[in-house]
Write a protein that holds these residues in place. Structure first.
Motif, PDB file in Angstrom:
ATOM      1  N   THR A 168     -13.503   1.187  18.438  1.00 15.71           N
ATOM      2  CA  THR A 168     -12.375   1.862  17.774  1.00 15.71           C
ATOM      3  C   THR A 168     -11.691   0.952  16.761  1.00 15.71           C
ATOM      4  N   GLU A 169     -11.639  -0.345  17.053  1.00 13.62           N
ATOM      5  CA  GLU A 169     -11.067  -1.286  16.072  1.00 13.62           C
ATOM      6  C   GLU A 169     -11.944  -1.330  14.821  1.00 13.62           C
ATOM      7  N   LEU A 170     -13.251  -1.285  15.028  1.00 10.95           N
ATOM      8  CA  LEU A 170     -14.179  -1.302  13.894  1.00 10.95           C
ATOM      9  C   LEU A 170     -14.049  -0.018  13.068  1.00 10.95           C
ATOM     10  N   VAL A 171     -13.925   1.134  13.740  1.00 11.65           N
ATOM     11  CA  VAL A 171     -13.742   2.414  13.035  1.00 11.65           C
ATOM     12  C   VAL A 171     -12.414   2.405  12.282  1.00 11.65           C
ATOM     13  N   SER A 172     -11.387   1.842  12.911  1.00 12.80           N
ATOM     14  CA  SER A 172     -10.079   1.741  12.253  1.00 12.80           C
ATOM     15  C   SER A 172     -10.174   0.899  10.984  1.00 12.80           C
ATOM     16  N   LEU A 173     -10.920  -0.204  11.080  1.00 12.03           N
ATOM     17  CA  LEU A 173     -11.122  -1.047   9.898  1.00 12.03           C
ATOM     18  C   LEU A 173     -11.900  -0.297   8.827  1.00 12.03           C
ATOM     19  N   GLY A 174     -12.946   0.437   9.252  1.00 10.15           N
ATOM     20  CA  GLY A 174     -13.750   1.192   8.288  1.00 10.15           C
ATOM     21  C   GLY A 174     -12.991   2.318   7.616  1.00 10.15           C
ATOM     22  N   SER A 175     -11.994   2.873   8.292  1.00 12.47           N
ATOM     23  CA  SER A 175     -11.230   3.973   7.694  1.00 12.47           C
ATOM     24  C   SER A 175     -10.210   3.482   6.661  1.00 12.47           C
ATOM     25  N   VAL A 176      -9.979   2.178   6.619  1.00 12.85           N
ATOM     26  CA  VAL A 176      -9.037   1.639   5.633  1.00 12.85           C
ATOM     27  C   VAL A 176      -9.598   1.788   4.222  1.00 12.85           C
ATOM     28  N   LEU A 177     -10.906   1.531   4.080  1.00 10.90           N
ATOM     29  CA  LEU A 177     -11.505   1.531   2.739  1.00 10.90           C
ATOM     30  C   LEU A 177     -11.405   2.878   2.029  1.00 10.90           C
ATOM     31  N   PRO A 178     -11.796   3.991   2.668  1.00 12.68           N
ATOM     32  CA  PRO A 178     -11.621   5.281   1.965  1.00 12.68           C
ATOM     33  C   PRO A 178     -10.159   5.585   1.654  1.00 12.68           C
ATOM     34  N   PHE A 179      -9.271   5.216   2.576  1.00 16.19           N
ATOM     35  CA  PHE A 179      -7.845   5.474   2.354  1.00 16.19           C
ATOM     36  C   PHE A 179      -7.338   4.689   1.146  1.00 16.19           C
TER      37      PHE A 179
END
Length: 196
Positions: free
Chosen positions: A36-47
């Motif tokens: 979940t931390e990795l997914v959270s990090l990955g969702s920063v880029l599109p945002f």
């Protein structure tokens, strides 16, 4: 280091089957926390991409196809969903991390309770001659104080293993995104940590 390893192996040999199952479940929650931390990090880029240059993100074929299927017809309409996904990922990661910390504390306390009961039981069933020779305060200290220290050590090991796994997953994610920035950040923060 070897004494710590021997202590942990000794504790592991005294764990009941129920505690071993709980430890396995905790390791699964730890793995979920890293993911979940990795997914959270990955969702920063599109945002961040939507915030800085939505048109550039809109030009990506997969983004446009997905957006049109979901009913969004322009780049400006991507801001709300991107913010929602980022917020959901961040909150989920925080909740899983909190659950992991709580479960780790509960498991450490349960193991401590088991060890305390076992130490008390073994002390109680010693021959009378042993009780006469022993100082009662030393017995109380071993049953309460030493077990409390052991619980603290178990909790620390569980938290350290969780933090290490999360840090490794984030480092791998950052290396996949941009390895030069990731290595620079790892060197900077790692060096600061060693100095501190």
């Amino acid at each position: 280091m070897s004494s710590t390893r021997e202590l942990l192996l000794g504790i592991a040999s005294h764990l009941s089957a129920r505690r071993k199952r709980q430890l396995f479940l905790l390791s699964l929650v730890t793995l979920a926390s890293a993911v979940t931390e990795l997914v959270s990090l990955g969702s920063v880029l599109p945002f961040l991409g939507v915030l800085t240059d939505p048109e550039q993100l809109w030009k990506a074929p997969w983004t446009q196809q997905l957006a049109l299927k979901l009913g969004w017809n322009s780049a400006a309409e991507l801001l709300g969903p991107a913010a929602g996904v980022f917020a959901f990922a961040a909150v989920t990661a925080a909740l899983v991390r909190l659950a992991n910390l709580w479960l780790g504390g509960q498991l450490a306390a349960s193991i401590g309770s088991d060890l305390s009961c076992e130490a008390y039981r073994r002390t109680l069933y010693q021959p009378y001659s042993v009780h006469v020779r022993r100082n009662s305060s030393a017995v109380i200290n071993s049953v309460t104080g030493q077990v409390g220290t052991t619980v603290g050590a178990i909790n620390l090991v569980l938290q350290t293993s969780t933090s290490t796994l999360v840090a490794i997953s984030l480092l791998v994610g950052l290396l996949c995104i941009d390895w030069t920035v990731a290595l620079s950040a790892a060197g900077l923060f790692g060096g600061s940590y060693v100095l501190i």
